[in-house]
Design a protein around this motif. Structure first.
Motif, mmCIF file in Angstrom:
data_model
loop_
_atom_site.group_PDB
_atom_site.id
_atom_site.type_symbol
_atom_site.label_atom_id
_atom_site.label_comp_id
_atom_site.label_asym_id
_atom_site.label_seq_id
_atom_site.Cartn_x
_atom_site.Cartn_y
_atom_site.Cartn_z
ATOM 1 N N GLU A 132 0.831 -1.197 0.000
ATOM 2 C CA GLU A 132 0.000 0.000 0.000
ATOM 3 C C GLU A 132 0.867 1.248 0.000
ATOM 4 N N GLY A 133 0.482 2.215 -0.839
ATOM 5 C CA GLY A 133 1.198 3.481 -0.847
ATOM 6 C C GLY A 133 1.426 4.005 -2.244
ATOM 7 N N ALA A 134 2.476 4.826 -2.366
ATOM 8 C CA ALA A 134 2.857 5.403 -3.657
ATOM 9 C C ALA A 134 4.353 5.178 -3.832
ATOM 10 N N VAL A 135 4.702 4.011 -4.328
ATOM 11 C CA VAL A 135 6.100 3.584 -4.446
ATOM 12 C C VAL A 135 6.425 3.420 -5.922
ATOM 13 N N GLU A 136 7.614 3.845 -6.319
ATOM 14 C CA GLU A 136 7.962 3.811 -7.735
ATOM 15 C C GLU A 136 9.374 3.293 -7.957
ATOM 16 N N GLY A 137 9.629 2.883 -9.198
ATOM 17 C CA GLY A 137 10.946 2.615 -9.733
ATOM 18 C C GLY A 137 11.874 1.778 -8.888
ATOM 19 N N SER A 138 13.052 2.342 -8.598
ATOM 20 C CA SER A 138 14.105 1.607 -7.909
ATOM 21 C C SER A 138 13.692 1.182 -6.506
ATOM 22 N N VAL A 139 12.730 1.896 -5.919
ATOM 23 C CA VAL A 139 12.262 1.530 -4.584
ATOM 24 C C VAL A 139 11.573 0.173 -4.633
ATOM 25 N N ILE A 140 10.841 -0.100 -5.712
ATOM 26 C CA ILE A 140 10.187 -1.396 -5.873
ATOM 27 C C ILE A 140 11.244 -2.490 -5.969
ATOM 28 N N GLU A 141 12.309 -2.224 -6.694
ATOM 29 C CA GLU A 141 13.399 -3.198 -6.797
ATOM 30 C C GLU A 141 14.030 -3.453 -5.431
ATOM 31 N N ALA A 142 14.159 -2.400 -4.640
ATOM 32 C CA ALA A 142 14.725 -2.563 -3.302
ATOM 33 C C ALA A 142 13.810 -3.410 -2.426
ATOM 34 N N ILE A 143 12.492 -3.218 -2.564
ATOM 35 C CA ILE A 143 11.544 -4.033 -1.814
ATOM 36 C C ILE A 143 11.682 -5.501 -2.208
ATOM 37 N N ALA A 144 11.808 -5.747 -3.505
ATOM 38 C CA ALA A 144 11.951 -7.124 -3.993
ATOM 39 C C ALA A 144 13.190 -7.789 -3.406
ATOM 40 N N GLU A 145 14.288 -7.036 -3.342
ATOM 41 C CA GLU A 145 15.524 -7.589 -2.792
ATOM 42 C C GLU A 145 15.397 -7.841 -1.296
ATOM 43 N N ARG A 146 14.793 -6.896 -0.583
ATOM 44 C CA ARG A 146 14.568 -7.084 0.851
ATOM 45 C C ARG A 146 13.682 -8.297 1.110
ATOM 46 N N PHE A 147 12.635 -8.430 0.296
ATOM 47 C CA PHE A 147 11.701 -9.538 0.464
ATOM 48 C C PHE A 147 12.423 -10.874 0.295
ATOM 49 N N LYS A 148 13.252 -10.966 -0.713
ATOM 50 C CA LYS A 148 13.977 -12.211 -0.963
ATOM 51 C C LYS A 148 14.958 -12.503 0.162
ATOM 52 N N ARG A 149 15.629 -11.475 0.651
ATOM 53 C CA ARG A 149 16.592 -11.663 1.733
ATOM 54 C C ARG A 149 15.904 -12.100 3.024
ATOM 55 N N GLN A 150 14.704 -11.561 3.249
ATOM 56 C CA GLN A 150 13.980 -11.877 4.485
ATOM 57 C C GLN A 150 13.356 -13.265 4.443
ATOM 58 N N THR A 151 12.708 -13.607 3.323
ATOM 59 C CA THR A 151 11.914 -14.837 3.272
ATOM 60 C C THR A 151 12.629 -16.003 2.597
ATOM 61 N N LEU A 152 13.711 -15.721 1.882
ATOM 62 C CA LEU A 152 14.497 -16.721 1.151
ATOM 63 C C LEU A 152 13.807 -17.181 -0.131
ATOM 64 N N ILE A 153 12.733 -16.499 -0.540
ATOM 65 C CA ILE A 153 12.085 -16.767 -1.823
ATOM 66 C C ILE A 153 11.856 -15.432 -2.532
ATOM 67 N N HIS A 154 11.575 -15.482 -3.830
ATOM 68 C CA HIS A 154 11.333 -14.234 -4.551
ATOM 69 C C HIS A 154 9.848 -14.073 -4.834
ATOM 70 N N ALA A 155 9.425 -12.831 -4.898
ATOM 71 C CA ALA A 155 8.049 -12.520 -5.269
ATOM 72 C C ALA A 155 7.956 -12.478 -6.795
ATOM 73 N N ASP A 156 6.969 -13.166 -7.343
ATOM 74 C CA ASP A 156 6.802 -13.160 -8.796
ATOM 75 C C ASP A 156 6.314 -11.809 -9.293
ATOM 76 N N ALA A 157 5.616 -11.086 -8.437
ATOM 77 C CA ALA A 157 5.133 -9.756 -8.812
ATOM 78 C C ALA A 157 4.994 -8.910 -7.555
ATOM 79 N N ILE A 158 5.239 -7.611 -7.708
ATOM 80 C CA ILE A 158 4.987 -6.653 -6.635
ATOM 81 C C ILE A 158 4.012 -5.614 -7.167
ATOM 82 N N GLU A 159 2.878 -5.522 -6.517
ATOM 83 C CA GLU A 159 1.842 -4.578 -6.938
ATOM 84 C C GLU A 159 1.746 -3.449 -5.921
#
Length: 391
Positions: A345-372
Motif C-alpha cells: 500500500e502506498g505510492a512507491v515507484e521505480g528503484s524503490v520497488i526493486e529494493a523491496i523485492a531484494e529485501r523480500f527475498k533476503r527476508q523470506t528466502l524466496i522471490h516474489a513473482d510480482a509486486i503490486e
C-alpha cells in the motif's frame, strides 16, 4: 551453560508447576530440547489468573509486582529481591562495557505505567551510581529543558521521541538506549538517529516483561547479545517445535537460569529471530544478529518455504512512499508451482520497488513473482491464499 541448566532443573523438581515434568539433569542441549516440554504464554496467563497465582505462587515474598497486558488479561510479573539483584548485576556489566558510571546523568523517557522499561532502566542506573531523571514519555519541550538543566549524558527511550528531543535542544547523549520500536532492524530510523547523534554509542535491546533483560547491543558485537548468565536461548521451528540449525530463522524460546519466583522453562516467546554463536563479546557468546523481526503467527508455506506474514513488516520499514500495509497473494502457476504477489500500500515507484523485492527475498528466502503497488488495501488480511479457494 549445561551446568546452569542442570542447576535450574534441580531447583525446580519440587516446583508446583514443573513437578513431574522435568528431568533432574540432561547431558546435552539436544537432550534438554528433547526431554523438556515447551511452555506457552497461555499456560502462564492461566496460572497467574488463578487465586494466589496458582502453581506460580511465590515461595518467597516478591518485592516487585509489575502488571503487563497479555491478551485480555493484565498479568502480574513477579520479582524477588534475589531476582532484582541478578538483573542489576547483569546490567551492571553491560553499563561497565558502555563506560557508564558515577558522574553520568541518565534521563529515562520510557513509560512507568504498564510498561516495565522505565522502572527497569531507573533501577539499573541508580544501582550503578548514575543520577537518574525519571521523566517518562511526552512533554518534549519540557524534557529537553530538563536535560539541558541537568546535563544529561545518557538517554533511554523511544528512538522517534529521542529525535524530537534532540531537535528541541536536548544535549546529544554519550550513550543512547533505544527501545519500544524496531531500531537496528529499521535502517531508515537508525540512520536518522545516527545522523542526529553522530558520536553517540547506540544501544539496541530486546526484552519481555516476563524475561528481563534478554539481549542488548554490546560494544564490539553484532546484533544484540543475550544475557546468557540469566537466560538460555533456543530457536525452534514454530510449526514442529523442533530446534532449528544455527542461523536459521524461527521462534525464540527462553529458559530462566536463576529466576527465583515465576521461573519460566522453554518459554515460547512467539517472536521470530535468528540465533548465532560468536566469539566472546564481553563474556557473551549468543547473538541475535537481526534482533526480532516478526511473530510466529499463521505460517503459510510458499514455494516450499515457511513464511510468517508478520515478519514482512520489516521489509517495508523506512521505505519511502509505503504506508507499511501489505498483503501476500498466493496462487498457482499454469504448469504447477506457486505464484506469489506482494501487494504494497502506498505510492512507491521505480528503484524503490526493486529494493523491496531484494529485501523480500533476503527476508523470506524466496522471490516474489510480482509486486503490486496499491493505493489502499481495504482490509487487514495479510495472506490471501487462492490455492485453497481452487481446491
Amino acid at each position: 551453560m549445561l551446568d546452569a541448566l542442570n542447576a535450574q532443573l534441580s531447583r525446580l523438581q519440587a516446583h508446583p508447576f514443573y513437578e513431574g515434568r522435568l528431568p533432574r539433569s540432561v547431558a546435552s542441549a539436544a537432550e534438554f530440547a528433547e526431554r523438556v516440554p515447551l511452555m506457552t504464554r497461555a499456560e502462564l496467563v492461566a496460572e497467574m489468573n488463578r487465586p494466589g497465582y496458582g502453581a506460580f505462587a511465590p515461595a518467597v515474598p516478591p518485592v516487585r509486582v509489575h502488571l503487563t497486558p497479555m491478551g485480555a488479561s493484565l498479568v502480574p510479573i513477579l520479582q524477588s529481591a534475589a531476582d532484582l539483584r541478578a538483573i542489576v548485576a547483569a546490567c551492571d556489566q553491560h553499563l561497565d562495557a558502555c563506560g557508564i558510571g558515577p558522574g553520568d546523568v541518565c534521563m529515562v523517557t520510557f513509560g512507568y505505567h504498564l510498561f516495565v522499561a522505565g522502572l527497569f532502566y531507573q533501577t539499573q542506573m541508580e544501582a550503578r551510581g548514575v543520577a537518574c531523571i525519571a521523566h517518562g514519555p511526552g512533554e518534549t519541550e519540557r524534557a529537553a529543558r530538563v536535560a539541558q538543566q541537568c546535563g544529561v549524558t545518557v538517554l533511554a527511550g523511544n528512538p522517534s521521541h529521542a529525535l524530537k528531543l534532540i531537535e528541541a535542544g536536548c544535549p546529544v547523549p554519550r550513550v543512547f538506549f533505544a527501545g519500544g520500536e524496531a531500531f537496528t532492524g529499521n535502517a531508515a530510523l537508525y540512520a536518522r538517529v545516527r545522523e542526529a547523534m553522530p558520536g553517540t554509542l547506540l544501544i539496541d535491546s530486546y526484552s519481555l516483561s516476563e524475561c528481563l533483560p534478554v539481549a542488548r547491543t554490546f560494544p564490539g558485537g553484532t546484533g544484540v547479545h543475550v544475557f546468557d548468565e540469566l537466560l538460555y536461548a533456543e530457536v525452534i521451528d514454530p510449526d514442529t517445535g523442533m530446534p532449528v540449525a544455527e542461523g536459521e530463522r524461527g521462534e525464540l524460546v527462553l529458559t530462566h537460569l536463576k529466576k527465583e519466583v515465576q521461573p519460566l522453562v522453554r518459554y515460547r516467546t512467539g517472536d521470530l529471530t535468528v540465533l548465532e554463536r560468536t566469539a566472546p563479546v564481553h563474556g557473551r557468546t549468543v547473538s541475535l544478529p537481526r534482533v526480532v523481526f516478526g511473530r510466529a503467527d499463521s505460517m503459510v508455506k510458499i514455494k516450499g518455504v515457511k513464511v510468517y506474514p508478520s515478519e514482512l513488516k520489516t521489509v517495508l520499514l523506512g521505505v519511502e512512499g509505503a504506508t507499511g500495509a501489505y498483503r501476500l497473494v498466493v496462487g498457482s502457476k499454469e504448469h504447477g508451482g506457486d505464484h506469489l504477489t506482494l501487494q504494497v500500500e502506498g505510492a512507491v515507484e521505480g528503484s524503490v520497488i526493486e529494493a523491496i523485492a531484494e529485501r523480500f527475498k533476503r527476508q523470506t528466502l524466496i522471490h516474489a513473482d510480482a509486486i503490486e503497488i496499491v493505493g489502499k488495501l481495504e482490509d487487514g488480511t495479510l495472506v490471501e491464499d487462492q490455492r485453497r479457494q481452487s481446491t
